[in-house]
Design a protein around this motif. Structure first.
Motif, PDB file in Angstrom:
ATOM      1  N   ASN A  58      32.143  21.381  16.954  1.00 26.10           N
ATOM      2  CA  ASN A  58      31.896  22.230  18.132  1.00 26.10           C
ATOM      3  C   ASN A  58      31.725  23.705  17.761  1.00 26.10           C
ATOM      4  OD1 ASN A  58      32.166  19.937  19.804  1.00 26.10           O
ATOM      5  ND2 ASN A  58      34.391  20.221  19.861  1.00 26.10           N
ATOM      6  N   LEU A  59      30.973  23.976  16.709  1.00 26.72           N
ATOM      7  CA  LEU A  59      30.726  25.355  16.291  1.00 26.72           C
ATOM      8  C   LEU A  59      29.884  26.070  17.334  1.00 26.72           C
ATOM      9  CD1 LEU A  59      30.793  27.647  14.129  1.00 26.72           C
ATOM     10  CD2 LEU A  59      28.695  26.639  13.220  1.00 26.72           C
ATOM     11  N   LYS A  60      30.354  27.243  17.741  1.00 27.12           N
ATOM     12  CA  LYS A  60      29.600  28.096  18.660  1.00 27.12           C
ATOM     13  C   LYS A  60      29.619  29.510  18.101  1.00 27.12           C
ATOM     14  CE  LYS A  60      29.110  29.575  23.419  1.00 27.12           C
ATOM     15  NZ  LYS A  60      29.296  30.983  23.542  1.00 27.12           N
ATOM     16  N   ILE A  61      28.430  30.027  17.784  1.00 26.75           N
ATOM     17  CA  ILE A  61      28.311  31.404  17.312  1.00 26.75           C
ATOM     18  C   ILE A  61      27.746  32.209  18.472  1.00 26.75           C
ATOM     19  CG2 ILE A  61      27.347  32.965  15.593  1.00 26.75           C
ATOM     20  CD1 ILE A  61      27.026  30.522  13.736  1.00 26.75           C
ATOM     21  N   GLY A  62      28.632  32.811  19.238  1.00 29.29           N
ATOM     22  CA  GLY A  62      28.228  33.594  20.404  1.00 29.29           C
ATOM     23  C   GLY A  62      28.005  35.049  20.036  1.00 29.29           C
ATOM     24  N   ASN A  63      27.735  35.858  21.026  1.00 33.48           N
ATOM     25  CA  ASN A  63      27.512  37.284  20.771  1.00 33.48           C
ATOM     26  C   ASN A  63      28.813  38.042  20.539  1.00 33.48           C
ATOM     27  OD1 ASN A  63      24.769  37.001  20.892  1.00 33.48           O
ATOM     28  ND2 ASN A  63      24.583  37.734  22.993  1.00 33.48           N
ATOM     29  N   ASP A  64      29.952  37.470  20.978  1.00 39.18           N
ATOM     30  CA  ASP A  64      31.234  38.140  20.806  1.00 39.18           C
ATOM     31  C   ASP A  64      32.206  37.382  19.911  1.00 39.18           C
ATOM     32  OD1 ASP A  64      30.608  40.303  22.579  1.00 39.18           O
ATOM     33  OD2 ASP A  64      30.906  38.926  24.253  1.00 39.18           O
ATOM     34  N   LEU A  65      32.099  36.042  19.884  1.00 36.52           N
ATOM     35  CA  LEU A  65      33.054  35.206  19.157  1.00 36.52           C
ATOM     36  C   LEU A  65      32.361  34.093  18.390  1.00 36.52           C
ATOM     37  CD1 LEU A  65      35.888  34.393  21.742  1.00 36.52           C
ATOM     38  CD2 LEU A  65      36.143  35.730  19.673  1.00 36.52           C
ATOM     39  N   GLN A  67      33.546  30.357  17.396  1.00 40.69           N
ATOM     40  CA  GLN A  67      34.613  29.414  17.716  1.00 40.69           C
ATOM     41  C   GLN A  67      34.258  28.035  17.181  1.00 40.69           C
ATOM     42  OE1 GLN A  67      34.396  30.293  22.004  1.00 40.69           O
ATOM     43  NE2 GLN A  67      36.589  30.750  21.856  1.00 40.69           N
ATOM     44  N   PHE A  68      35.260  27.331  16.651  1.00 42.97           N
ATOM     45  CA  PHE A  68      35.072  25.966  16.179  1.00 42.97           C
ATOM     46  C   PHE A  68      36.438  25.365  15.873  1.00 42.97           C
ATOM     47  CE2 PHE A  68      34.818  28.785  12.517  1.00 42.97           C
ATOM     48  CZ  PHE A  68      35.597  28.167  11.543  1.00 42.97           C
ATOM     49  N   SER A  69      36.442  24.073  15.615  1.00 38.17           N
ATOM     50  CA  SER A  69      37.658  23.445  15.109  1.00 38.17           C
ATOM     51  C   SER A  69      37.357  22.933  13.716  1.00 38.17           C
ATOM     52  CB  SER A  69      38.151  22.330  16.031  1.00 38.17           C
ATOM     53  OG  SER A  69      37.158  21.365  16.213  1.00 38.17           O
ATOM     54  N   ALA A  70      38.386  22.948  12.867  1.00 42.93           N
ATOM     55  CA  ALA A  70      38.239  22.503  11.487  1.00 42.93           C
ATOM     56  C   ALA A  70      39.573  21.961  11.003  1.00 42.93           C
ATOM     57  CB  ALA A  70      37.791  23.665  10.595  1.00 42.93           C
ATOM     58  N   ARG A  71      39.522  21.180   9.943  1.00 42.08           N
ATOM     59  CA  ARG A  71      40.733  20.593   9.377  1.00 42.08           C
ATOM     60  C   ARG A  71      41.236  21.460   8.226  1.00 42.08           C
ATOM     61  NH1 ARG A  71      41.672  16.106  11.852  1.00 42.08           N
ATOM     62  NH2 ARG A  71      43.120  15.085  10.430  1.00 42.08           N
ATOM     63  N   PHE A  72      42.522  21.746   8.279  1.00 38.44           N
ATOM     64  CA  PHE A  72      43.200  22.488   7.219  1.00 38.44           C
ATOM     65  C   PHE A  72      44.425  21.678   6.837  1.00 38.44           C
ATOM     66  CE2 PHE A  72      40.792  25.662   9.439  1.00 38.44           C
ATOM     67  CZ  PHE A  72      40.365  26.528   8.444  1.00 38.44           C
ATOM     68  N   GLY A  73      44.484  21.263   5.573  1.00 43.23           N
ATOM     69  CA  GLY A  73      45.611  20.464   5.127  1.00 43.23           C
ATOM     70  C   GLY A  73      45.778  19.181   5.920  1.00 43.23           C
ATOM     71  N   GLY A  74      44.683  18.616   6.405  1.00 39.78           N
ATOM     72  CA  GLY A  74      44.722  17.353   7.127  1.00 39.78           C
ATOM     73  C   GLY A  74      44.928  17.458   8.625  1.00 39.78           C
ATOM     74  N   SER A  75      45.228  18.656   9.146  1.00 39.49           N
ATOM     75  CA  SER A  75      45.410  18.782  10.593  1.00 39.49           C
ATOM     76  C   SER A  75      44.315  19.651  11.208  1.00 39.49           C
ATOM     77  CB  SER A  75      46.791  19.358  10.928  1.00 39.49           C
ATOM     78  OG  SER A  75      46.935  20.642  10.389  1.00 39.49           O
ATOM     79  N   SER A  76      43.867  19.254  12.390  1.00 42.15           N
ATOM     80  CA  SER A  76      42.803  19.968  13.091  1.00 42.15           C
ATOM     81  C   SER A  76      43.340  21.271  13.671  1.00 42.15           C
ATOM     82  CB  SER A  76      42.234  19.092  14.207  1.00 42.15           C
ATOM     83  OG  SER A  76      41.165  19.755  14.837  1.00 42.15           O
ATOM     84  N   ARG A  77      42.579  22.362  13.490  1.00 44.56           N
ATOM     85  CA  ARG A  77      42.966  23.672  14.000  1.00 44.56           C
ATOM     86  C   ARG A  77      41.801  24.280  14.767  1.00 44.56           C
ATOM     87  NH1 ARG A  77      47.153  25.039  10.145  1.00 44.56           N
ATOM     88  NH2 ARG A  77      47.583  27.027  11.154  1.00 44.56           N
ATOM     89  N   GLU A  78      42.123  25.000  15.827  1.00 43.15           N
ATOM     90  CA  GLU A  78      41.118  25.732  16.596  1.00 43.15           C
ATOM     91  C   GLU A  78      40.986  27.131  15.988  1.00 43.15           C
ATOM     92  OE1 GLU A  78      39.165  24.497  19.063  1.00 43.15           O
ATOM     93  OE2 GLU A  78      40.144  22.599  18.595  1.00 43.15           O
ATOM     94  N   ILE A  79      39.755  27.511  15.688  1.00 45.01           N
ATOM     95  CA  ILE A  79      39.473  28.801  15.054  1.00 45.01           C
ATOM     96  C   ILE A  79      38.686  29.666  16.033  1.00 45.01           C
ATOM     97  CG2 ILE A  79      38.378  29.934  13.073  1.00 45.01           C
ATOM     98  CD1 ILE A  79      40.664  27.944  12.353  1.00 45.01           C
TER      99      ILE A  79
END
Length: 140
Positions: A58-65, A67-79
């Motif tokens: 769900n990568l979104k490259i907007g004009n201000d932010l 945002q995406f989710s990714a796995r770090f150390g096996g757990s999903s994180r919202e960035i």
């Protein structure tokens, strides 16, 4: 009317260029209280993130932010990364990309040198002062 900054458009362009060429896009981020990233991976106030399609959801490259989710150390994180915190975007394999000035590293305003005319009467382009190289600057 307020003019939109060029940075998000340039980030999207380099991202698309990476994808079109089979390269892995990474962003370098200056971390502060406005960024939402896994702090355990932050070093010296910065983090480098893989934003390729295989590493994000769900990568979104907007004009201000960004945002995406990714796995770090096996757990999903919202960035969530404000565009003004992006220090650069580049291809992992080649290092080619663009660097930006972040909001925390903006230099003092540069005073333009007095106008001097060194070219032909038809040439009215500004020139860098003698002995100095021109540099690109992101303008907000």
């Amino acid at each position: 009317m307020k003019e939109t900054a060029t940075t998000p458009y340039l980030i999207r362009a380099i991202y698309e260029w990476c994808c079109d060429n089979g390269l892995t896009p990474y962003i370098a981020v200056k971390v502060d209280e406005t960024t939402k990233v896994p702090t355990e991976y932050v070093k010296n106030g910065e983090i480098v993130l893989n934003v390729g399609a295989d590493a994000t959801r769900n990568l979104k490259i907007g004009n201000d932010l960004i945002q995406f989710s990714a796995r770090f150390g096996g757990s999903s994180r919202e960035i969530s990364v404000p565009i003004i915190a992006v220090a650069g975007i580049f291809a992992k394999e080649t290092g080619h990309g663009l660097a930006f000035q972040t909001s925390t590293s903006l230099p003092a305003p540069v005073v333009a040198p007095p106008k001097t005319h060194t070219g032909s009467p038809d040439d009215h382009r500004p020139r860098p002062p003698a002995g100095r190289r021109a540099r690109l600057q992101v303008i907000k």
